[in-house]
Motif scaffolding. Structure first.
Motif, PDB file in Angstrom:
ATOM      1  N   LEU A 170      -0.011  -9.099   6.271  1.00 19.92           N
ATOM      2  CA  LEU A 170       0.184  -7.651   6.164  1.00 19.92           C
ATOM      3  C   LEU A 170       1.372  -7.205   7.009  1.00 19.92           C
ATOM      4  CD1 LEU A 170      -0.601  -4.827   5.266  1.00 19.92           C
ATOM      5  CD2 LEU A 170      -2.298  -4.775   7.113  1.00 19.92           C
TER       6      LEU A 170
ATOM      7  N   GLN B  56      -4.221  -6.730  -0.710  1.00 16.49           N
ATOM      8  CA  GLN B  56      -2.807  -7.089  -0.747  1.00 16.49           C
ATOM      9  C   GLN B  56      -2.493  -7.934  -1.976  1.00 16.49           C
ATOM     10  OE1 GLN B  56      -3.068  -7.028   4.055  1.00 16.49           O
ATOM     11  NE2 GLN B  56      -2.387  -8.965   3.163  1.00 16.49           N
TER      12      GLN B  56
ATOM     13  N   GLN C 114       0.969  -9.695  -2.010  1.00 18.37           N
ATOM     14  CA  GLN C 114       0.580 -11.029  -1.556  1.00 18.37           C
ATOM     15  C   GLN C 114       0.249 -11.881  -2.770  1.00 18.37           C
ATOM     16  OE1 GLN C 114      -1.776 -11.102   2.012  1.00 18.37           O
ATOM     17  NE2 GLN C 114      -2.909 -12.929   1.373  1.00 18.37           N
TER      18      GLN C 114
END
Length: 338
Positions: free
Chosen positions: A248, A278, A284
């Motif tokens: 993050l 995410q 991500q």
């Protein structure tokens, strides 16, 4: 006067007999007594290094596992308690001393520092309490070295995403940065092993630009990433992070620098709620979700086996038994599975 003397003499004899009578032997070994001779009760303590978002999942898993165990076993019951060291070696040592006052049968030690917390393991061992350590401590005071999530196995699950990128186009190259957790926690250092193996396998196509420690902290990871973006710019296209929280931090820095979701392959470990979100957002690429409930059940069962003498090996490695790779294709499935 004779009657008074007789009464006093009788009372003195009673007091004398009471003082000389032997006391019941105290139970200083074995499991905690439940009061029922047909029931064995084990008291198990968990010395957490820190109760953060990820370890809260572990704690919840343990509490659920104990409740499930006690509901399904009539002859063996478990009492559970825990402490939070707040990432402090000194606090963890103090916590262990306090835990030992509870006369547990087994303490699970998630070391803040595998070197600095050796005295905690030694104190547990010297008290005659079984020591199950989870962070890779090398000490004879540890009775069982538990590896619930094999770091190398998890790193290989993530490495697949980088290799898929390389295989998609022979012209593709990876220029990566590696963000690790706490250098004193030896096991997690292997979370980048899979990527390092790719760098050896494809030396002309995989480059490790920079690597450093962010101590599991989002802000520290963001600062590292900001510095690396200044140095490497748009050349940087891969981030190997040891945790979702540090991923993050990298995402925050990338977004502020004008990168877009998908510009950089980002993998991490833990499968926290934040990490899964995410992945859903597209920032991500993947995470390895640690199935904390499954591990807690396995850890509890192993603890009981150790205390009963059924399991006597000094090590246990679960490999990828309690872990699963999560990406955009299955993230929704694992949002509610812990």
């Amino acid at each position: 006067m004779k009657k008074v003397f007789a009464v006093v003499l009788a009372l003195a004899m009673v007091c004398c007999f009471a003082a000389c009578s032997p006391k019941p032997a105290e139970n200083v070994e074995g499991p905690t007594s439940s009061g029922d001779p047909d029931v064995t009760t084990y008291k198990i303590g968990y010395a957490f290094n820190a109760v953060d978002e990820n370890t809260q999942r572990s704690l919840a898993g343990w509490e659920a596992a104990v409740e499930k165990w006690n509901a399904s076993h009539e002859d063996v019951k478990v009492e559970f308690f825990y402490t939070d060291a707040q990432s402090s070696v000194e606090k963890q040592l103090s916590n262990v001393e306090t835990m030992l006052l509870e006369q547990p049968d087994l303490i699970i030690l998630a070391s803040c520092d595998t070197e600095g917390c050796i005295p905690a393991a030694e104190a547990i061992h010297e008290a005659g309490v079984f020591c199950l350590e989870t962070r890779g401590m090398d000490s004879d005071a540890v009775d069982l070295r538990w590896t619930g999530f094999d770091e190398t196995s998890m790193s290989q699950l993530n490495a697949k995403y980088y290799e898929d990128y390389l295989n998609a186009d022979p012209a593709n190259t990876l220029n990566a940065v590696i963000i690790l957790g706490n250098p004193a926690q030896a096991n997690q250092l292997h979370r980048a092993d899979g990527f390092r193996e790719l760098a050896e396998k494809y030396p002309d196509r995989v480059n490790i630009l920079s690597e450093n420690y962010a101590n599991w902290d989002t802000e520290q990871a963001q600062k590292l990433m900001e510095d690396w973006i200044q140095i490497h710019g748009k050349e940087l296209n891969a981030v190997v992070a040891a945790s979702d929280a540090m991923a993050l931090g990298a995402i925050n820095a990338l977004e502020a620098a004008g990168f877009a979701p998908g510009d950089v392959i980002i993998t991490a470990v833990d499968g926290t709620e934040a990490g899964l979100n995410q992945v859903k957002s597209g920032w991500q690429t993947a995470t390895v979700k640690m199935l904390m409930s499954s591990q807690a059940e396995g850890q509890l069962e192993m603890a009981v086996k150790c205390l009963s003498g059924e399991y006597t090996d000094p090590t246990f490695n679960g490999g990828a038994l309690y872990a699963v790779p999560v990406d955009s294709g299955n993230v929704d499935e694992y949002m509610t599975i812990d």
